[in-house]
Design an enzyme around this catalytic site. Structure first.
Site, short mmCIF file in Angstrom:
data_model
loop_
_atom_site.label_atom_id
_atom_site.label_comp_id
_atom_site.label_asym_id
_atom_site.label_seq_id
_atom_site.Cartn_x
_atom_site.Cartn_y
_atom_site.Cartn_z
N LEU A 248 -1.11 -22.23 -20.39
CA LEU A 248 0.01 -21.90 -21.28
C LEU A 248 -0.46 -20.91 -22.36
O LEU A 248 -0.35 -21.18 -23.55
CB LEU A 248 0.59 -23.18 -21.91
CG LEU A 248 2.02 -23.05 -22.42
CD1 LEU A 248 3.01 -22.88 -21.28
CD2 LEU A 248 2.39 -24.29 -23.25
N GLY A 249 -0.99 -19.78 -21.87
CA GLY A 249 -1.36 -18.70 -22.80
C GLY A 249 -0.16 -17.80 -23.01
O GLY A 249 0.99 -18.25 -22.89
N ARG A 250 -0.42 -16.52 -23.27
CA ARG A 250 0.69 -15.59 -23.54
C ARG A 250 1.64 -15.53 -22.35
O ARG A 250 2.85 -15.65 -22.50
CB ARG A 250 0.14 -14.19 -23.79
CG ARG A 250 -0.71 -14.04 -25.02
CD ARG A 250 -1.21 -12.60 -25.04
NE ARG A 250 -2.07 -12.33 -26.17
CZ ARG A 250 -3.38 -12.46 -26.14
NH1 ARG A 250 -4.00 -12.88 -25.06
NH2 ARG A 250 -4.10 -12.16 -27.22
N ILE A 251 1.08 -15.31 -21.14
CA ILE A 251 1.93 -15.12 -19.96
C ILE A 251 2.58 -16.45 -19.55
O ILE A 251 3.78 -16.50 -19.27
CB ILE A 251 1.12 -14.47 -18.81
CG1 ILE A 251 0.73 -13.04 -19.22
CG2 ILE A 251 1.92 -14.47 -17.51
CD1 ILE A 251 -0.23 -12.35 -18.28
N ARG B 139 -6.62 -26.51 -20.62
CA ARG B 139 -7.83 -27.24 -21.03
C ARG B 139 -7.53 -28.24 -22.14
O ARG B 139 -8.06 -29.33 -22.18
CB ARG B 139 -8.91 -26.25 -21.51
CG ARG B 139 -9.81 -25.77 -20.40
CD ARG B 139 -10.71 -24.69 -20.89
NE ARG B 139 -9.91 -23.61 -21.51
CZ ARG B 139 -10.41 -22.49 -22.01
NH1 ARG B 139 -11.70 -22.29 -21.99
NH2 ARG B 139 -9.63 -21.58 -22.54
N ILE C 112 0.72 -15.50 -10.17
CA ILE C 112 0.66 -14.16 -10.78
C ILE C 112 -0.65 -14.03 -11.58
O ILE C 112 -0.80 -13.12 -12.39
CB ILE C 112 1.87 -13.86 -11.68
CG1 ILE C 112 2.17 -15.01 -12.64
CG2 ILE C 112 3.11 -13.57 -10.84
CD1 ILE C 112 1.30 -15.12 -13.81
N ARG D 103 -4.75 -14.74 -10.52
CA ARG D 103 -5.71 -14.06 -9.65
C ARG D 103 -5.79 -14.81 -8.33
O ARG D 103 -5.67 -16.03 -8.30
CB ARG D 103 -7.10 -14.06 -10.30
CG ARG D 103 -7.25 -13.11 -11.48
CD ARG D 103 -7.24 -11.65 -11.01
NE ARG D 103 -7.50 -10.74 -12.09
CZ ARG D 103 -6.57 -10.14 -12.83
NH1 ARG D 103 -5.29 -10.37 -12.60
NH2 ARG D 103 -6.89 -9.31 -13.80
N ASP E 293 1.51 -12.67 -6.00
CA ASP E 293 1.26 -11.28 -6.40
C ASP E 293 -0.21 -10.93 -6.23
O ASP E 293 -0.59 -9.77 -6.33
CB ASP E 293 1.67 -11.10 -7.87
CG ASP E 293 1.53 -9.66 -8.35
OD1 ASP E 293 1.82 -8.74 -7.55
OD2 ASP E 293 1.11 -9.43 -9.51
N GLU F 276 -8.14 -8.90 -2.15
CA GLU F 276 -7.19 -7.77 -2.18
C GLU F 276 -7.88 -6.48 -1.78
O GLU F 276 -9.03 -6.25 -2.16
CB GLU F 276 -6.64 -7.61 -3.61
CG GLU F 276 -5.78 -8.78 -4.01
CD GLU F 276 -5.38 -8.73 -5.48
OE1 GLU F 276 -5.61 -7.71 -6.15
OE2 GLU F 276 -4.85 -9.73 -5.95
N HIS G 29 -0.04 -7.02 -5.98
CA HIS G 29 -0.62 -7.10 -7.33
C HIS G 29 0.03 -6.06 -8.27
O HIS G 29 -0.63 -5.13 -8.73
CB HIS G 29 -2.15 -6.91 -7.30
CG HIS G 29 -2.82 -7.41 -8.55
ND1 HIS G 29 -4.13 -7.84 -8.57
CD2 HIS G 29 -2.38 -7.53 -9.83
CE1 HIS G 29 -4.46 -8.20 -9.80
NE2 HIS G 29 -3.41 -8.02 -10.59
#
Ligand SMILES: O=CC(=O)O
Length: 313
Positions: A152-155, A175, A230, A232, A256, A261, A279
């Site tokens: 639950l960071g920025r994105i 975490r 979305i 990695r 994504d 890749e 991506h």
């Protein structure tokens, strides 16, 4: 600043290249037939490096550039930069947070709608002329579903905000618990997966989050569950994901990013309940320009001995 050597590792954006070229002595790694010959002849001229999600700055590249002072990454993710090596050598590192948050969160919502409402299948159905012969069938409702977010960071927070507008109930795994939110916190990703319909992966890739979505997590999400990545590719154990989809142990996936890749497991290419993107989470005209500006502003700040805008190290 036009005497300062800047090495860009691979093509990223024409705008970025043009702006770098205007200000610095720009070297493009991919335009030289041999990386090692290029580095032998030019390593002493390079003080800054611009990498991205494809080619960043690994230990070998960093060690081959004795005058390197700063790595300015055209990405928010830092998994392609050897941060330990940079720290050891006193090399500054910057990335491009914030400016891409909305686009990546939009892409995540686009993926979940594409999977649940079968948007790509519908498109193929109309184009192939099948609509003239039969009805398409039903999709799955997204509004109101329970959504789990890994990281639950920025994105992750931006995805939560959007999903809330769809009436979804949000819970998350990270975490540590975030006291500033009312979303339900799970200290176990398996418990999170067991208690949501849709699991979004939105954390940074580190040693701890490699294969954080493994067979147990996928099985906890279950045959009606949908996995959206979305973050990695290596966040998910890809062979486990493929077998769960083939065996019907997972309901669908929107991806994504992939483990190797641009290679994508062949089985995924034929599954109708999977939507695949190359991506492109942050790839809009507006955001790529904002990312390029941030890369350049960080470089300029560094060489003018001003504070970096988005320092990592
Ligand atoms: O994947 C995109 C980024 O890290 O910016």
């Amino acid at each position: 600043m036009d005497s300062i050597g800047v090495l860009i590792t691979c093509p990223m954006s024409d705008y970025l290249e043009q702006q770098l070229q205007k200000r610095f002595n720009l070297f493009k790694l991919w335009t030289h037939t041999s990386d090692s010959d290029f580095l032998k002849n030019n390593s002493n001229s390079i003080q800054a490096l611009v990498g991205n999600t494809k080619i960043g700055a690994d230990a070998e590249l960093i060690d081959s550039l004795p005058k390197l002072e700063i790595v300015s990454s055209y990405s928010v993710g830092l998994d392609k930069i050897d941060l330990r090596k940079c720290e050891e050598k006193g090399i500054r590192v910057t990335n491009t947070p914030d400016v891409l948050t909305d686009d990546v969160a939009d892409a995540a919502i686009g993926l979940v709608l594409a999977v649940t409402r079968r948007v790509c299948e519908c498109d193929r159905f109309v184009r192939s002329g099948l609509w003239k012969k039969c009805d398409f069938g039903l999709g799955t409702k997204f509004s109101g579903k329970s959504v789990g977010i890994v990281g639950l960071g920025r994105i992750g927070s931006a995805i939560a905000k959007r999903a809330q507008a769809f009436g979804c109930v949000i819970s998350y795994y990270s975490r540590s618990e975030k006291p500033e939110t009312n979303y339900k916190y799970y200290s176990s990703i398996i418990d999170l997966a067991a208690n949501c319909h849709i699991l979004f992966v939105a954390c940074a890739l580190t040693e701890e989050t490699h294969h954080i979505v493994n067979r147990e997590v996928i099985d906890a999400l279950g045959p009606k569950g949908i996995l959206i990545n979305i973050g990695r590719g290596p966040h998910i154990d890809e062979p486990e994901l493929v077998s769960a989809l083939l065996e019907g142990r997972l309901g669908g996936a929107g991806l994504d990013v992939f483990e190797n890749e641009p290679e994508v497991p062949e089985h995924l290419l034929v599954l109708e309940n999977v939507v695949l993107l190359p991506h492109v989470g942050s790839d809009t005209v507006e955001t790529s320009e904002a990312m390029a500006d941030l890369v350049i502003n960080n470089l300029e700040a560094h060489f003018l001995k001003k504070p970096l805008l988005t320092p990592v190290i």
